[in-house]
Enzyme design. Structure first.
Site, PDB file in Angstrom:
ATOM      1  N   THR A 160       0.843  -1.067   0.038  1.00 36.45           N
ATOM      2  CA  THR A 160      -0.167  -0.030   0.012  1.00 36.45           C
ATOM      3  C   THR A 160       0.914   1.256   0.118  1.00 36.45           C
ATOM      4  O   THR A 160       2.162   1.010  -0.120  1.00 36.45           O
ATOM      5  CB  THR A 160      -0.943   0.015   1.350  1.00 36.45           C
ATOM      6  OG1 THR A 160      -0.236   0.463   2.361  1.00 36.45           O
ATOM      7  CG2 THR A 160      -1.567  -1.262   1.362  1.00 36.45           C
ATOM      8  N   CYS A 161       0.373   2.233   0.114  1.00 39.59           N
ATOM      9  CA  CYS A 161       0.991   3.694   0.099  1.00 39.59           C
ATOM     10  C   CYS A 161       1.824   3.790   1.478  1.00 39.59           C
ATOM     11  O   CYS A 161       2.815   4.524   1.555  1.00 39.59           O
ATOM     12  CB  CYS A 161       0.149   4.739  -0.153  1.00 39.59           C
ATOM     13  SG  CYS A 161      -1.242   4.967   0.935  1.00 39.59           S
ATOM     14  N   SER A 166      -1.951   1.310  11.429  1.00 40.49           N
ATOM     15  CA  SER A 166      -2.033   2.472  10.248  1.00 40.49           C
ATOM     16  C   SER A 166      -1.308   3.936  10.410  1.00 40.49           C
ATOM     17  O   SER A 166      -1.543   4.121  11.649  1.00 40.49           O
ATOM     18  CB  SER A 166      -3.573   2.476   9.731  1.00 40.49           C
ATOM     19  OG  SER A 166      -4.121   1.460   9.333  1.00 40.49           O
ATOM     20  N   GLN A 217      -7.682  -3.475   1.476  1.00 40.71           N
ATOM     21  CA  GLN A 217      -6.268  -3.481   1.041  1.00 40.71           C
ATOM     22  C   GLN A 217      -5.931  -4.897   1.333  1.00 40.71           C
ATOM     23  O   GLN A 217      -5.038  -5.572   0.402  1.00 40.71           O
ATOM     24  CB  GLN A 217      -5.368  -2.705   1.242  1.00 40.71           C
ATOM     25  CG  GLN A 217      -5.557  -1.150   0.470  1.00 40.71           C
ATOM     26  CD  GLN A 217      -4.895  -0.104   1.309  1.00 40.71           C
ATOM     27  OE1 GLN A 217      -4.583  -0.104   2.631  1.00 40.71           O
ATOM     28  NE2 GLN A 217      -4.713   1.004   0.593  1.00 40.71           N
ATOM     29  N   ALA A 249      -7.741   7.481 -11.212  1.00 46.55           N
ATOM     30  CA  ALA A 249      -9.085   7.403 -10.860  1.00 46.55           C
ATOM     31  C   ALA A 249      -9.076   6.299 -10.009  1.00 46.55           C
ATOM     32  O   ALA A 249     -10.151   5.473  -9.975  1.00 46.55           O
ATOM     33  CB  ALA A 249     -10.063   7.262 -12.000  1.00 46.55           C
ATOM     34  N   GLY A 250      -8.201   5.986  -9.164  1.00 52.35           N
ATOM     35  CA  GLY A 250      -8.040   4.621  -8.181  1.00 52.35           C
ATOM     36  C   GLY A 250      -8.903   4.956  -7.042  1.00 52.35           C
ATOM     37  O   GLY A 250      -9.952   6.034  -7.088  1.00 52.35           O
ATOM     38  N   ALA A 278      -8.059   8.116  -4.816  1.00 50.57           N
ATOM     39  CA  ALA A 278      -8.860   9.357  -5.700  1.00 50.57           C
ATOM     40  C   ALA A 278     -10.198   9.547  -5.673  1.00 50.57           C
ATOM     41  O   ALA A 278     -10.731  10.365  -5.217  1.00 50.57           O
ATOM     42  CB  ALA A 278      -8.308   9.446  -6.943  1.00 50.57           C
TER      43      ALA A 278
END
Lengths: 292, 479
Positions: free
Chosen positions: B47-48, B119, B130, B200-201, B204
């Site tokens: 993930t980010c 997180s 996720q 456009a995920g 977003a």
């Protein structure tokens, strides 16, 4: 009885401006850990932390502050009017009353600006400015304007007075802008950043104040030129034109080349620096003349 | 069980983004891990904020909660994962960046992660989705079995319980809401602001949902125009492809970037050109992509502000304090669930013994029944024989119910291996646990290596010992 009424207005205005100044300073620097956020109108809001009540309180405080400012401005106006009538002078001539008028106009401009922009924090500057004007008009000088004979002078003083007030407010918005901009560039999103007005609102209000002040200042220096040339005061006239060119430059560069934000703020501060010099020159000259 | 990876807690964004695994690269990565033969089950979560592997090394049971990172199987799996992370990031020595958890700690980590306790934004809901995606990816690549799968599934249950029984989700500051707050800090009211979403995920879309409440215009710029149009339609916005990015940037006030691109989508040159054309109008970038989409050097340009995921951390941490009670409650639930899960994992040791006992009992009874049916009861019809067989099954179940329950329950607090041995001896069955084999073989390998070269025994066993041992491992003994 009349003197007593003037004193009552004066005292009330001093208390209100003083209280508002303290309230704004406490708001800006006294709540380091307050969970303040902005709602859609940029007003402090705690609703994001799940507490709608905090948001309501913040909105309520903002409304109350506006009302107190309005009350202070009205009482200030009463003081100017009753004082002028009592001394039988026009309030926009001489030195004493114009200082009071400057303070009063600052409060009025702030109230108008608040209707359109999220600039509550400017009150931290406006309240002390109005208070200073009020106190100065009472204690700094005893000049009641009785010596004034020129018909141009009232226009010169009124235009210059409000123009300089607007420039000073623009410069304070510029200071706040630079603080906000610095915090954003350093990515410090806590504390002061959350209590100061939004960056873009500061930039726009600073520009508006300059735009509103510039024509008045222009009238002030054109009328001042006529008076000063008559009085042979070339230096003061020269300094006024340098200031005018500087502020015109800031507005022109913004319009032509998009000089906004930090550049505009620094230009505004430079312009205000010259305005202060001009004001200092005027007050000094005036006091020397009075002393002479 | 082993967890190895990097996260927002160990390294900064500029390093973390190098470990990012794009979705389309995940199958190849998982396949390469499987081909190495050191890992039985694996999930890769990228993930980010993190890139982590949850693995059950080959030859290790989830019940081996006390089997530390020092065991040979663990070391082999560890080595494979380190190599994989090194390949992904292009960094030779990744050791200083990694953290690892083994055994029960690893399971606790997965539970805490699913419950959004680990997180960046504590309480945010995206992490569960996720994790589910990562689980699906591993499952479709054949890397999920009965043990890690059960662990991950249980983590979903933990997450749901935490969310429903605590107030951890209430008032949580998501990245999207922080972006909105930041935008308000810059522009005040967003009524006249134009918001541009680049990508456009899911992130977003989440940002758009928050911003759409205030912003007057939403525009979506994406590689695929179809997806952009789909997202834009949800917010009555307009869509365009990345080719029109420069024109879109001219119109935007707030730009939220969240593409999967591995390079900067908004470069310094592009931003400089755009700002010149915008005549200095303020532009705010909220870059929620990892790897980053916006060149951080753009932050130095006048009237442009760039904030990435890490920059928003202090904002989210501010909120964490107000929910410390909910966090404490959530931690308590995690502890309880971990305890319950560990009981289950311990029962894995007695499971083969139980199966062996059941098989033996059934075999004995079936033999005896067949003997009787071919003798004195040979006159019975097929239907009667079926009734007798059913009765035998039922009797077997009833007979073994108590020992089964007792063995599983009493395994709590008792050495499960010891218990398995006692049961084996009592019922005279061969249900020797896989763990014992593994330990025995690794000990043998170590002794062998020490005999060869006492100075390099540890190193040698690390790299070679377990590979030999694995050839003889009864793979899947406990599954």
């Amino acid at each position: 009885m009349s003197f007593f009424l003037v004193d009552v207005f004066f005292g009330l205005a001093v208390v209100l401006y003083g209280g508002l100044a303290i309230r704004h300073v406490v708001f800006l620097f006294g709540e380091a850990n307050a969970p303040a956020t902005r709602n859609r109108d940029g007003v402090r809001d705690g609703s994001r932390d799940g507490s709608r009540e905090v948001g309501k309180t913040a909105d309520g405080t903002a409304i109350a502050t506006t009302r107190w400012f309005l009350a202070a401005a009205l009482i200030h106006a009463c003081y100017i009017v009753t004082g002028s009538l009592l001394f039988r002078v026009c309030p926009i001539t001489g030195v004493a009353f114009p200082l009071g008028v400057a303070g009063f106009s600052a409060a009025c401009i702030y109230l108008v600006a608040r209707m359109r922009y999220n600039v509550d924090a400017l009150g931290a500057f406006v309240a002390p400015l109005s208070l200073t004007g009020l106190l100065a008009s009472r204690f700094l000088t005893t000049d009641t304007g009785a010596h004034v004979r020129s018909t141009v002078l009232p226009f010169h003083i009124l235009a210059s007075c409000i123009g300089v007030t607007l420039f000073s407010m623009a410069s304070f918005a510029a200071v706040l802008y630079l603080v906000q901009e610095r915090r954003l560039k350093k990515k410090q999103l806590q504390g002061l950043f959350r209590r100061l007005p939004p960056l873009d609102a500061l930039d726009r209000v600073e520009h508006r104040f300059l735009l509103w002040g510039f024509p008045l200042f222009t009238i002030g220096i054109v009328s001042g030129t006529l008076l000063n040339l008559a009085a042979g005061d070339i230096a003061r006239t020269g300094l006024a034109y340098v200031t005018w060119v500087l502020i015109a430059g800031v507005l022109l560069l913004r319009a032509m080349l998009g000089w906004r934000g930090k550049r505009a703020a620094l230009g505004t501060l430079a312009g205000f620096g010259f305005t202060l010099l001009l004001l200092g020159f005027y007050l000094l000259r005036n006091s020397v003349e009075r002393g002479g | 069980m082993l967890v190895l990876g990097v996260s927002h807690k160990t390294i900064a964004l500029d390093e973390r983004e190098r470990f990012s695994v794009p979705k389309d690269a995940l199958p190849a990565l998982l396949s390469s891990l499987r081909s190495e033969g050191t890992i039985a089950e694996a999930v890769c979560l990228s993930t980010c904020n993190r890139t982590e592997f949850f693995v059950r090394p080959e030859g290790v049971s989830l019940g081996d909660a006390n089997l530390g990172a020092g065991s040979v199987s663990m070391q082999n799996a560890n080595e494979s994962l380190r190599k994989a992370l090194s390949r992904i990031s292009g960094i030779k020595n990744v050791d200083r960046m990694l953290y690892q958890r083994a055994g029960g700690d690893a399971i606790r980590h997965i539970f805490r992660l699913a419950a959004s306790l680990d997180s960046l934004v504590v309480g945010e809901p995206q992490i569960l989705g996720q994790l589910k995606d990562a689980f699906e990816a591993a499952s479709s690549n054949g890397l999920i079995g009965g043990q890690l799968g059960k662990c991950i599934m249980h983590s979903f249950h933990v997450a749901k319980r935490v969310r429903s029984e605590t107030r951890i989700g209430e008032g949580s500051v998501s990245i999207s809401s922080v972006a909105v707050d930041l935008a308000r800090g810059v522009f005040g009211s967003l009524d006249n602001a134009s918001v541009l979403l680049v990508g456009a995920g899911e992130m977003a879309e989440a940002a758009a949902r928050s911003l759409a409440k205030d912003a007057s215009r939403i525009r979506v710029c994406n590689r695929s125009i179809e997806r952009a149009a789909e997202l834009a339609a949800k917010f009555q916005g307009s869509a365009s492809t990345l080719d029109a990015l420069e024109q879109e940037l001219l119109l935007a006030d707030v730009v939220v970037t969240g593409t999967a691109a591995t390079h900067y989508v908004v470069t310094q040159e592009l931003a400089a050109r755009v700002m010149k054309a915008r005549r200095g109008r303020t532009l705010l970038f909220v870059d929620i992509a990892v790897p980053r989409n916006v060149d951080p050097a753009i932050h130095g340009i006048n009237n442009v502000y760039v904030f990435n995921i890490d920059d928003l951390q202090q904002e989210t941490e501010r909120n964490a304090g107000s929910r410390s009670r909910a966090v404490a409650e959530a931690e308590r639930i995690v502890d309880l669930e971990l305890e319950s899960f560990m009981r289950w994992t311990k029962s894995l040791h007695v499971q083969p013994v139980l199966l062996a006992i059941r098989a033996k009992t059934k075999a004995i009874l079936t033999t005896e029944l067949e003997r009787t049916l071919s003798g004195k009861l040979s006159h019975l019809s097929e239907a009667d024989r079926a009734v007798l067989a059913k009765m035998m099954d039922s009797a077997t179940n009833k007979l073994l119910h108590a020992p089964t329950v007792r063995l599983r329950e009493s395994s709590d607090g008792v050495d499960p291996l010891q218990l398995a041995h006692i049961a084996e001896q009592l019922f005279d069955v061969q249900g020797v646990s896989f763990h014992e084999n593994q330990v025995r073989e690794s000990t043998h390998q170590r002794a062998h290596q020490q005999a060869l070269d006492p100075n390099d025994a540890a190193h040698a066993s690390h790299h070679h010992g377990d590979h030999q041992g694995q050839k003889n491992d009864p793979k899947g003994n406990l599954q």
